[in-house]
Design an enzyme around this catalytic site. Structure first.
Site, PDB file in Angstrom:
ATOM      1  CG  ASP A  73      -0.302  -0.538   2.482  1.00  0.00           C
ATOM      2  OD1 ASP A  73       0.933  -0.491   2.579  1.00  0.00           O
ATOM      3  OD2 ASP A  73      -1.026  -0.994   3.376  1.00  0.00           O
ATOM      4  CG  ASP A  99      -8.770  -1.665  11.863  1.00  0.00           C
ATOM      5  OD1 ASP A  99      -7.798  -2.352  11.481  1.00  0.00           O
ATOM      6  OD2 ASP A  99      -9.203  -0.689  11.213  1.00  0.00           O
ATOM      7  CG  HIS A 117      -5.827  -2.615   8.886  1.00  0.00           C
ATOM      8  ND1 HIS A 117      -6.047  -1.323   9.311  1.00  0.00           N
ATOM      9  CD2 HIS A 117      -4.482  -2.788   8.952  1.00  0.00           C
ATOM     10  CE1 HIS A 117      -4.884  -0.758   9.598  1.00  0.00           C
ATOM     11  NE2 HIS A 117      -3.921  -1.618   9.395  1.00  0.00           N
ATOM     12  CD  GLU A 120      -8.672   0.666   7.921  1.00  0.00           C
ATOM     13  OE1 GLU A 120      -8.642  -0.299   8.698  1.00  0.00           O
ATOM     14  OE2 GLU A 120      -7.988   1.689   8.112  1.00  0.00           O
TER      15      GLU A 120
END
Ligand code: F6R
Length: 258
Positions: free
Chosen positions: A67, A136, A138, A143
Site C-alpha cells: 500500500d 482493527d 486490517h 479496513e
C-alpha cells in the site's frame, strides 16, 4: 495456519528473516510482497544483516508493496516509498526497477491499480507476502467491511487507523485519509503469507484474526482460508490466544521451520 509464538520482537524478526532466507535459497528470483509500519522494521534489519554478513543476495528479487498513502510524494518522510528506501532498499542489492510500490500521486488511480495487478501477474504472482496487522484487524489498508474478494484500489482509512498512524506524523490532521491498497483478493493469491504480530496492543486483533470467525470485520481472519500462512507473534501479541499451548507443542514436534 501455522502459529509460532516467539519470545519477543527480536526473536519474531529473526525467525521471519530465516524464513525469507530459506525461500530465497530455494528461489533466488523470489517475488516478495512487502509491508510497512513498525512491525516489519526488525525483519528488514535482519535481512540487511543477512545481506551484509552472510551474503544473502536480492539481486534477482522482485518486490511488491501492499500500500501507499494517496497524495504523498516519494520523498515525503512518511510515504511508504521513503520508508522502503530507508528501512531496506538502500542497504541491500535489490535493483530499483524490480521494486514496486503503489503510486500515491497517480492521476488515474483506477488505471494504476489495474496495471499494478497486471504487473504482479506478469511476474508470476507473489511467492511470499509479508503482512502486519492493524489494531482493527486490517491487513494492508483493508479496513473492517472490505470485500473479501477486493482487488487493488483506493480505500478510506478507518478513524482508529488514522489515530494509530498519527504517531508517525507531526499532527493527526496530517495523516492522509485515503490510500491505495492491494485488495484481500489480491493478497489471497500470494502463494504463502508471513504474518507478523507484536505487542500487547495487537493481542485482541491477533486472537480474532487467528481464532475467531472469518469475517470482513477483521480482514486478517480471511488468512484462515489460505493453505499456507505462517503467523509469528511475540508473547505479548499471543497473550489472548486460547490455543497457545497447542501452538507451542506443535512447534516442539516439528522442530525448525522449513
Ligand atoms: C502497512 C500495512 C498495514 C500495517 C498495519 C500495522 O503496509 O499494510 O496493514 O501492517 O497497519 O502497522 P504497524 O506495524 O505500524 O503496527
Amino acid at each position: 495456519m501455522r502459529v509460532i509464538v516467539a519470545k519477543d520482537y527480536d526473536e519474531m524478526s529473526k525467525r521471519a528473516g530465516s524464513i525469507v532466507k530459506d525461500r530465497l535459497a530455494k528461489k533466488p528470483n523470489l517475488v516478495l510482497g512487502l509491508a510497512t509500519g513498525s512491525t516489519p522494521v526488525g525483519l528488514y534489519k535482519e535481512l540487511i544483516r543477512l545481506h551484509k554478513e552472510e551474503g544473502l543476495s536480492f539481486k534477482d528479487v522482485v518486490t511488491f508493496n501492499l500500500d501507499e498513502y494517496c497524495g504523498l510524494s516519494h520523498d515525503h518522510p512518511q510515504s511508504y516509498h521513503y520508508f522502503m528506501k530507508e528501512n531496506l532498499f538502500k542497504d541491500i542489492d535489490i535493483k530499483p526497477e524490480n521494486t514496486h510500490i503503489p503510486e500515491g500521486l497517480s492521476k488515474n488511480v483506477e488505471e494504476f491499480c489495474r496495471k499494478y495487478e497486471e504487473e504482479i501477474k506478469k511476474c508470476g504472482g507473489i511467492d511470499l507476502q509479508v503482512l502486519g496487522i492493524g489494531g482493527d484487524g486490517h491487513i494492508a489498508f483493508n479496513e473492517p467491511g472490505s470485500s473479501l474478494s477486493s482487488r487493488t484500489r483506493v480505500k478510506t482509512l478507518d478513524e482508529g487507523t488514522i489515530k494509530d498512524n498519527a504517531r508517525f506524523f507531526e499532527r493527526e490532521e496530517d495523516v492522509p485519509k485515503i490510500a491505495i491498497t492491494m485488495g484481500i483478493g489480491t493478497i489471497m493469491e500470494a502463494k504463502e503469507h508471513l504474518l507478523l504480530i507484536n505487542g500487547k496492543n495487537k493481542a485482541e486483533a491477533a486472537a480474532k484474526a487467528i481464532e475467531g470467525p472469518i469475517t470482513s470485520q477483521i480482514t486478517a481472519s480471511v488468512l484462515q482460508n489460505h493453505p499456507k500462512t505462517i503467523a509469528i507473534l511475540d508473547e505479548e501479541a499471543a497473550s489472548l490466544l486460547e490455543r497457545s499451548d497447542y501452538y507451542k507443542f506443535t512447534e516442539e514436534q516439528s522442530g525448525e521451520i522449513s
